[in-house]
Each structure stands twice: as structure tokens, then as C-alpha cells.
Design an enzyme around this catalytic site. Structure first.
Site, PDB file in Angstrom:
ATOM      1  N   SER A 170      -5.226 -11.292 -16.793  1.00 54.51           N
ATOM      2  CA  SER A 170      -3.690 -10.628 -16.864  1.00 54.51           C
ATOM      3  C   SER A 170      -3.333  -9.517 -18.056  1.00 54.51           C
ATOM      4  O   SER A 170      -4.232 -10.175 -19.076  1.00 54.51           O
ATOM      5  CB  SER A 170      -3.176 -11.728 -16.778  1.00 54.51           C
ATOM      6  OG  SER A 170      -3.631 -12.517 -18.041  1.00 54.51           O
TER       7      SER A 170
ATOM      8  N   ASP B 217      -8.190  -4.377  -4.925  1.00 59.06           N
ATOM      9  CA  ASP B 217      -6.602  -3.756  -5.282  1.00 59.06           C
ATOM     10  C   ASP B 217      -5.931  -4.725  -5.694  1.00 59.06           C
ATOM     11  O   ASP B 217      -5.925  -5.809  -5.629  1.00 59.06           O
ATOM     12  CB  ASP B 217      -7.068  -3.658  -3.764  1.00 59.06           C
ATOM     13  CG  ASP B 217      -6.253  -2.953  -2.863  1.00 59.06           C
ATOM     14  OD1 ASP B 217      -5.125  -2.466  -3.478  1.00 59.06           O
ATOM     15  OD2 ASP B 217      -6.868  -2.052  -1.445  1.00 59.06           O
TER      16      ASP B 217
ATOM     17  N   ARG C 261     -16.377   8.196   0.013  1.00 55.91           N
ATOM     18  CA  ARG C 261     -15.064   7.218   0.185  1.00 55.91           C
ATOM     19  C   ARG C 261     -14.879   6.897   1.297  1.00 55.91           C
ATOM     20  O   ARG C 261     -14.027   6.277   2.243  1.00 55.91           O
ATOM     21  CB  ARG C 261     -13.580   8.881   1.579  1.00 55.91           C
ATOM     22  CG  ARG C 261     -13.894  10.140   0.507  1.00 55.91           C
ATOM     23  CD  ARG C 261     -12.520  11.331   0.936  1.00 55.91           C
ATOM     24  NE  ARG C 261     -12.961  12.064   0.008  1.00 55.91           N
ATOM     25  CZ  ARG C 261     -11.997  13.257   0.937  1.00 55.91           C
ATOM     26  NH1 ARG C 261     -11.951  13.609   2.102  1.00 55.91           N
ATOM     27  NH2 ARG C 261     -12.048  14.610  -0.138  1.00 55.91           N
TER      28      ARG C 261
ATOM     29  N   ASP D 169     -11.367  -5.264   2.214  1.00 56.23           N
ATOM     30  CA  ASP D 169     -12.502  -4.015   1.548  1.00 56.23           C
ATOM     31  C   ASP D 169     -13.967  -5.079   2.753  1.00 56.23           C
ATOM     32  O   ASP D 169     -14.761  -4.342   2.341  1.00 56.23           O
ATOM     33  CB  ASP D 169     -12.528  -3.490   1.087  1.00 56.23           C
ATOM     34  CG  ASP D 169     -11.239  -2.483   1.056  1.00 56.23           C
ATOM     35  OD1 ASP D 169     -11.058  -2.518   1.603  1.00 56.23           O
ATOM     36  OD2 ASP D 169     -10.859  -2.006  -0.405  1.00 56.23           O
TER      37      ASP D 169
ATOM     38  N   GLY E 274     -10.162 -14.152 -13.858  1.00 58.67           N
ATOM     39  CA  GLY E 274      -9.280 -12.880 -13.804  1.00 58.67           C
ATOM     40  C   GLY E 274      -8.727 -12.646 -15.009  1.00 58.67           C
ATOM     41  O   GLY E 274      -9.547 -13.150 -16.303  1.00 58.67           O
TER      42      GLY E 274
ATOM     43  N   CYS F  39       0.867  -1.204   0.168  1.00 57.76           N
ATOM     44  CA  CYS F  39      -0.155   0.186   0.424  1.00 57.76           C
ATOM     45  C   CYS F  39       0.986   1.512  -0.156  1.00 57.76           C
ATOM     46  O   CYS F  39       0.015   1.882  -0.546  1.00 57.76           O
ATOM     47  CB  CYS F  39      -0.759  -0.245   1.208  1.00 57.76           C
ATOM     48  SG  CYS F  39      -2.294  -1.571   1.436  1.00 57.76           S
TER      49      CYS F  39
ATOM     50  N   ASP G 236     -10.788  -0.535   7.709  1.00 52.51           N
ATOM     51  CA  ASP G 236      -9.481  -0.910   7.037  1.00 52.51           C
ATOM     52  C   ASP G 236      -8.178   0.054   7.099  1.00 52.51           C
ATOM     53  O   ASP G 236      -8.256   0.793   6.080  1.00 52.51           O
ATOM     54  CB  ASP G 236      -9.768  -1.890   6.399  1.00 52.51           C
ATOM     55  CG  ASP G 236      -9.452  -1.981   5.095  1.00 52.51           C
ATOM     56  OD1 ASP G 236     -10.005  -0.969   4.502  1.00 52.51           O
ATOM     57  OD2 ASP G 236      -9.433  -2.657   4.850  1.00 52.51           O
TER      58      ASP G 236
END
Length: 341
Positions: A136, A64, A45, A87, A134, A13, A222
Site C-alpha cells: 500500500s 491489475d 500482447r 486474466d 500486498g 478500465c 478477456d
């Protein structure tokens, strides 16, 4: 060894855009027609979007991803997934599905990618969810994360900004992982410190969120890239102030030592600059200030709960092995938003 040098060059992060830059962009985006079923969107937010699909069900959507902050690909996959799943828990929801987000150099060993995705997959399974696919792309550096879908009852959502004066603030994980990972990149962190940081970053916030459901939670978020004070600032939402007792905040002890040695991140300085008009420190060391601004990767939940329930909630969290600490309280709005004493 060459793969390791390319693989980990500062991530987690700490790689996120600063809160000030992000706010500048988001404030200018067109809002569109208001959808009454969009219970929480980016304009609040909050940690994730929440969309009501029936009277008793809403879906929680979040994503994320970031570059590696550790050398071990498998651990990186676990950390990135744990961070992305968090989250949903910060909203009071349960994980249902996840999709991989992958950026990877075509000339790098594919076994590294396999280990990253294995770590992520195991954390999705631990969360009770299903990995469903997913996307890539070929890139010049490694990045990994998840897009996650969860569910929550529309009347049991944890917003991040509905705390009330008199509420007590509880943090469920220790601060300091950003500073420790920075020290580790230059081979100055002890094995014990790094092991503690990794244990924290790979611990799901699932049990903390589930325990909270037994109590009257007014607000929850979080703690990640904006640091403890940055997410606390969002929690106050310009409507309240708070007092934080630094001695009660759970902190990884070696993080303070590394901060004293100036093993700092640029992201923490962005957080400091963004919050300089909102925070006042009284009798706080430079090292502790840095811990408060330190970007957390896969950090704990910061919870606002009525004072009468705080000690029991803290006890329940600690019984689960979480280093939860009562860190302060929300007060009526004053000239300074966040007092740290």
C-alpha cells in the site's frame, strides 16, 4: 457525502492508457535474452505472463488495479478483484494466490479501505485462491487491485492470437458496462441498468474458463479496457480477418440508450481512434458502434473455437447462466481486418 465525491470520479478500465500509447512504449523496451521457459511475455500482447517451471506446470502471473467506478467501496473491491483474477482464466489457468495493491489517502475514512479489501478478499476466496499479502502507498486518490499468480499446464495454455480461419467467436458476457457506469456517475442510469452492470462485473470468468477446457480452444482473451474491437484486433494479430454480426453480440440494452444520449467515455474515443484503420461498419448505428468501442471493466471471455463445437459450447455456457453469444467468425486475411455487419 464528501468521501463519495472523492471516491468515485471515473475509474475501472476506462482509466487505462490507450492501446496506441501503450504500444508506442512497449515496442521500444529492450527484450533481453530469450528465456525458453517464458512461454508468453508482454511482447505477445497477451493477458498474462506464463512461465514453465516443470513439464506439467507453468505459473501464470498478472496484475491489475484502477480507480473506483462505483460509489460502494465493497462492490468496488469485488469488481477490481474479479477483473484482476480474470486474466488467469483467460489463459486457461487456475488461481492460486493474490496480493493486494492499494493506493489510499491518509485523511480518508479507513473503514472505506476495509470495505474495499473485504470485497476483494471474498472474490479471491471464491476463485479458490489465497490472499497472501500486498503493498500500500499513501496517494491523493483511491486505487485498488491485485497481483495474481495461477497455474496452467504448459500444453493447455489459451493464447490470445492463435485463432484459425473457420473458427467461431463466442463472447461470454454482455457489453456496455463502461457506458452504463458513465451514465450512473451523472445520475442518469436506472437502478436496473446499474444492477445488471454490477452483476456482470462481479461474476468471475472461472466457470466459463472451466467449461472451455472441454473443447478445442484456439484462442481466448478477456474483454477489458480496449473494448470488444480492441481485443478482437489483438486476437487477429495482423494475420487474419473476421466478420462480426452485430445483432448476435450480447449487449446490455440500456447501454444503447445511454450511447444515443452521448454518455460516452474518453477511453472509448481513444479506442475508436486507434482502430479506425482496422474496422469497417456496415449498417451499424452510432450507439452500437460506441458499445463496440466501450471499455469493459471485468468483461467476459472472447473465445475462438472450431465451428463444429461452437453451438455446444454456447449451450453449456448458457446453462451456467452466462449470456454467451456466437458473435461471428474468423476468415482469411482481407483488406479490412474487422467487418461489423
Amino acid at each position: 457525502m464528501s468521501d463519495q465525491i472523492v471516491f468515485c470520479k471515473g475509474g475501472g478500465c476506462t482509466a487505462k492508457l490507450g492501446a496506441g500509447v501503450l504500444s508506442h512504449v512497449l515496442e521500444r523496451l529492450p527484450k533481453g535474452i530469450r528465456d525458453e521457459n517464458l512461454l508468453i511475455g508482454y511482447d505477445s500482447r497477451d493477458d498474462a505472463a506464463v512461465y514453465r517451471i516443470s513439464e506439467d506446470t507453468a505459473i501464470v502471473q498478472t496484475l491489475d488495479f484502477f480507480p473506483p467506478m462505483v460509489e460502494d467501496p465493497y462492490l468496488f473491491g469485488q469488481i477490481a478483484a474479479t477483473n484482476a483474477l480474470s486474466d488467469v482464466y483467460a489463459m486457461g489457468g487456475d488461481v492460486r494466490t493474490a496480493l493486494n495493491i492499494v493506493c489510499f489517502p491518509e485523511d480518508m475514512d479507513l473503514n472505506i479501505l476495509g470495505e474495499i479489501m473485504r470485497g476483494g478478499s471474498e472474490k479471491v476466496t471464491e476463485a479458490g485462491g489465497s490472499l497472501a499479502g500486498g503493498h500500500s502507498i499513501a496517494d491523493d486518490s483511491v486505487k485498488y487491485g491485485l497481483s495474481v499468480t495461477g497455474v496452467v499446464h504448459p500444453k493447455k495454455i489459451y493464447p490470445n492470437n492463435q485463432g484459425q480461419p473457420g473458427d467461431v467467436l463466442i463472447l461470454t458476457k454482455k457489453l456496455g458496462v463502461g457506458i452504463i457506469c458513465t451514465a450512473n456517475r451523472i445520475q442518469e442510469a436506472s437502478r436496473e441498468a446499474m444492477d445488471e452492470a454490477v452483476r456482470s462485473m462481479t461474476t468471475l470468468n472461472r466457470r466459463a474458463s472451466e467449461i472451455c477446457r472441454e473443447y478445442e480452444i484456439h484462442a481466448c482473451t478477456d474483454v477489458t479496457g480496449f473494448g470488444f474491437l480492441g481485443h478482437l484486433h489483438e486476437m487477429m494479430d495482423g494475420r487474419h480477418s473476421c466478420r462480426i454480426r452485430a445483432g448476435e453480440v450480447p449487449v446490455m440494452s440500456e447501454a444503447l440508450h445511454y450511447a444515443e444520449e452521448f454518455y460516452l467515455t474518453a477511453a472509448a474515443q481513444k479506442n475508436r481512434n486507434h482502430l479506425k484503420d482496422h474496422v469497417r461498419f456496415e449498417g451499424i448505428s452510432f450507439a452500437m458502434e460506441e458499445v463496440f468501442f466501450d471499455p469493459q471493466t471485468s468483461g467476459g471471455l472472447l473465445i475462438a473455437v472450431p465451428a463444429g463445437q461452437a453451438e455446444e459450447l454456447q449451450k453449456k455456457l448458457r446453462e451456467e447462466g452466462l449470456p454467451a453469444g456466437i458473435t461471428g467468425e474468423i476468415i482469411e486475411k482481407e483488406e479490412t481486418e474487422i467487418y461489423v455487419i
